[in-house]
Design an enzyme around this catalytic site. Sequence first.
Site, short mmCIF file in Angstrom:
data_model
loop_
_atom_site.label_atom_id
_atom_site.label_comp_id
_atom_site.label_asym_id
_atom_site.label_seq_id
_atom_site.Cartn_x
_atom_site.Cartn_y
_atom_site.Cartn_z
N ALA A 56 -45.91 -7.38 69.69
CA ALA A 56 -46.72 -8.56 68.69
C ALA A 56 -47.39 -9.42 69.42
O ALA A 56 -48.34 -9.96 68.97
CB ALA A 56 -45.58 -9.29 67.96
N CYS A 113 -51.45 -8.32 85.59
CA CYS A 113 -50.19 -7.76 86.32
C CYS A 113 -50.38 -7.73 87.72
O CYS A 113 -49.37 -7.74 88.61
CB CYS A 113 -49.65 -6.84 85.82
SG CYS A 113 -49.45 -7.04 83.99
#
Length: 405
Positions: free
Chosen positions: A203, A329
């Site tokens: 989401a 990341c």
Amino acid sequence: MKLPIYLDNHATTKVDPRVVETMLPYFTEKYGNAASRNHAFGWVAEEGVEQARQQIAEALNADAKEIVFTSGATESNNLALKGVVEMYREKGDHIIISSTEHRSVLDTAKTLETKRGVKVTYLPVDKYGMVSPDDVRAAITDKTVLISVMLANNEIGTINPVADIGKVAKEKGILFHCDATQGVGKIPVDVQAMGIDLLSCTAHKIYGPKGIGALYVRKKGPRVRLAPIIDGGGHERGMRSGTLAVPLIVGFGTAVTLCRQEMPVESVRLAALRDRLQTTITTALEEVYLNGHPTQRLPHNLNLSFAYVEGESLLMGMKEIALSSGSACTSATLEPSYVLKALGVGAELAHSSIRFGIGRFNTEEEIDYTAKRMIETVTKLREMSPLYEMAKEGIDLKSVQWAAH
Ligand SMILES: *Cc1c(COP(=O)(O)O)cnc(C)c1O
């Protein structure tokens, strides 16, 4: 215009106020446990969950019963890979993934490889970051149980020929998982047309809340079975136990629906802003290189390398704009992005790359400000760069004998 400007929409997005609004009642009034079968509080919560399940299923052209809620795409990817490998152990011990997958697929495959003895084929990509369906076909053995190829890359935005890969998988009777986290809500996704058996999404990349995701698990043609990672009350058809995060799920449903409704107009608006940003920058600056596919890419993605400039220094020089050098990341380490490496981008240019992720709340004014600041900062940094000076003087940098450190 307000500073700072957020242009890191591949990392996460602001929750749309319209999403928050639909979530709020589920914290304070409709706070029941969706698994409570004996009272109205439970029924009301369940109703909210089932409506969201339906909304997400519709966006994927799936059935509501095929949606399993998780904590996010990382968990969905873990469940898809580990769940299939465990369940289909008797059939084989080989999986195929692409080398530009998100960490949550790559690291899961690595764990399966080192701890479980699973054989993993890491598919190469072309210079635009695209996986070839022929490479997928060639990698298949009689021990292959799963193919996992992402829909759109989170760094360079390249969109893979997923429908063609799905066809190869179908032909060979092998399950096909697709990490569609960056694609859902941004470009059309259809698990039937694309031949996808398992699909991950989340989401918070589509203006919904963090901590809620879904895994689509095909029920027929074929019926996919999964060994759970989490044991417990048997929620989500036994595939993912744990009390459902009702407010987050409701928000996820709203977020998906808003994206679906707005996609035709919004994707055109974002692509225009992206093209405007790219054109302004590349017109003013030389030696700026596009990473990723020139046309087959997400409408809101732009990944550029600025030769002779360190991405990190660039970001430090314009702190009022939130951007990413490489993937969020990998930016904790000094390694150049493995995605850019897989494309064949050299270490120098990989270190000088910047990812722009334009989103729903960005304006043309913000894009113009960003382009202006980018041009100023790159120009300033290049003026201070001895390498740039040498290159301008026509010295071939590759021929220079560098003194040992
Ligand atoms: C963000 C992202 C994920 C991880 O999603 P979370 O919900 O944050 O765990 C996985 N795959 C891709 C392609 C992503 O962009």
